[in-house]
Design a protein around this motif. Structure first.
Motif, short mmCIF file in Angstrom:
data_model
loop_
_atom_site.label_atom_id
_atom_site.label_comp_id
_atom_site.label_asym_id
_atom_site.label_seq_id
_atom_site.Cartn_x
_atom_site.Cartn_y
_atom_site.Cartn_z
N ARG A 196 43.24 60.44 65.99
CA ARG A 196 44.01 61.62 66.21
C ARG A 196 45.28 61.61 66.38
NH1 ARG A 196 40.42 64.31 69.07
NH2 ARG A 196 39.31 64.98 67.01
N GLU A 197 45.56 60.80 67.52
CA GLU A 197 47.23 60.65 67.78
C GLU A 197 48.17 59.80 66.49
OE1 GLU A 197 48.32 60.09 71.76
OE2 GLU A 197 46.65 61.37 72.34
N VAL A 198 47.17 58.82 65.99
CA VAL A 198 48.02 58.08 64.90
C VAL A 198 48.44 59.20 63.53
CG1 VAL A 198 47.56 56.21 63.27
CG2 VAL A 198 47.28 55.90 65.72
N HIS A 199 47.45 59.73 63.43
CA HIS A 199 47.30 60.72 62.58
C HIS A 199 48.57 61.63 62.60
CE1 HIS A 199 46.45 64.68 60.40
NE2 HIS A 199 46.13 63.95 59.26
N ALA A 200 48.65 62.22 63.80
CA ALA A 200 49.50 63.06 64.02
C ALA A 200 51.12 62.60 64.20
CB ALA A 200 49.36 63.82 65.68
N ALA A 214 56.61 60.65 59.20
CA ALA A 214 56.45 60.08 57.84
C ALA A 214 56.75 61.33 56.91
CB ALA A 214 55.60 59.32 57.59
N ASP A 215 56.62 62.51 57.33
CA ASP A 215 56.80 63.76 56.72
C ASP A 215 55.86 63.82 55.48
OD1 ASP A 215 57.81 66.03 55.70
OD2 ASP A 215 59.18 65.21 54.28
N ALA A 216 54.69 63.28 55.96
CA ALA A 216 53.28 63.35 55.23
C ALA A 216 52.51 64.64 55.40
CB ALA A 216 52.43 62.15 55.44
N ARG A 217 51.96 65.02 54.31
CA ARG A 217 50.84 66.18 54.32
C ARG A 217 49.67 65.43 55.11
NH1 ARG A 217 50.69 68.78 48.41
NH2 ARG A 217 48.66 69.65 49.45
N PRO A 218 49.17 66.53 56.21
CA PRO A 218 47.94 66.05 56.85
C PRO A 218 46.86 65.43 56.00
CG PRO A 218 49.01 67.90 57.64
CD PRO A 218 49.64 67.77 56.43
N HIS A 229 46.77 64.03 53.56
CA HIS A 229 46.90 62.78 52.58
C HIS A 229 46.90 61.60 53.59
CE1 HIS A 229 49.18 64.80 49.23
NE2 HIS A 229 47.72 65.15 49.16
N VAL A 230 46.85 61.74 54.72
CA VAL A 230 47.13 60.69 55.87
C VAL A 230 45.43 59.92 56.29
CG1 VAL A 230 47.59 59.64 58.05
CG2 VAL A 230 49.28 61.52 56.89
N ARG A 231 45.44 58.77 55.87
CA ARG A 231 44.19 57.96 56.13
C ARG A 231 44.48 57.25 57.36
NH1 ARG A 231 44.18 59.42 51.09
NH2 ARG A 231 42.31 59.34 49.61
N VAL A 232 43.47 57.10 58.33
CA VAL A 232 43.46 56.33 59.56
C VAL A 232 42.29 55.60 59.28
CG1 VAL A 232 43.55 55.97 61.93
CG2 VAL A 232 44.79 57.66 60.64
N VAL A 233 42.07 54.26 59.35
CA VAL A 233 40.94 53.43 59.11
C VAL A 233 41.00 52.55 60.26
CG1 VAL A 233 39.73 51.77 58.02
CG2 VAL A 233 41.13 53.42 56.74
N VAL A 234 39.72 52.63 61.05
CA VAL A 234 39.66 51.57 62.32
C VAL A 234 38.59 50.61 61.88
CG1 VAL A 234 39.00 51.70 64.63
CG2 VAL A 234 40.39 53.69 63.94
N HIS A 235 38.99 49.43 62.15
CA HIS A 235 38.25 48.36 61.99
C HIS A 235 37.91 47.71 63.47
CE1 HIS A 235 39.53 48.18 57.80
NE2 HIS A 235 40.56 48.48 58.24
N GLU A 236 36.59 47.94 63.92
CA GLU A 236 35.99 47.41 65.05
C GLU A 236 35.37 45.91 65.09
OE1 GLU A 236 33.31 49.79 67.51
OE2 GLU A 236 35.03 49.91 68.87
N VAL A 237 35.98 45.14 65.75
CA VAL A 237 35.58 43.55 65.58
C VAL A 237 34.72 43.35 66.89
CG1 VAL A 237 36.26 41.26 65.38
CG2 VAL A 237 37.47 43.01 64.35
#
Ligand SMILES: O=C(O)/C=C/C=C(\O)C(=O)O
Length: 92
Positions: free
Chosen positions: A22-26, A32-36, A38-46
């Motif tokens: 959520r915080e990275v998205h925000a 970056a003046d991006a539309r909400p 359009h923003v993708r956040v992908v977490v890879h958990e190893v």
């Protein structure tokens, strides 16, 4: 279309991961003046057994930190539980 990929060692709670996303998205929307939408956040958990630093896995470091004994390969970082890439700094 901004995309942020985050690689994390396992061990966080689902709530911690969700808050991070959520915080990275925000941050991306704000900076970056991006539309909400359009923003993708992908977490890879190893898994901690699958992440090694200087041939010592994070799981082995955890075991050292929890028990005070060496669970993995015998080297300085396994013995101390410190990250391998910082161990050399104390030797200088
Ligand atoms: O590679 C390292 O030095 C440590 C990695 C640790 C993480 O990525 C984490 O705590 O998730």
């Amino acid at each position: 279309m901004p995309q942020v990929d985050i690689t994390l060692a396992g061990g966080r709670t689902p709530s911690q991961v969700r808050n991070l996303m959520r915080e990275v998205h925000a941050a991306v929307v704000r900076t970056a003046d991006a539309r909400p939408e359009h923003v993708r956040v992908v977490v890879h958990e190893v898994p901690r057994t699958h992440w090694a630093i200087g041939d010592v896995t994070l799981a082995e470091m955890d075991a050292v930190n929890e028990t005070g004994t060496t669970a993995g390969p015998q080297n300085d970082s396994a013995a101390t539980g410190r990250l391998a890439d910082t161990a050399h700094l104390e030797q200088q």
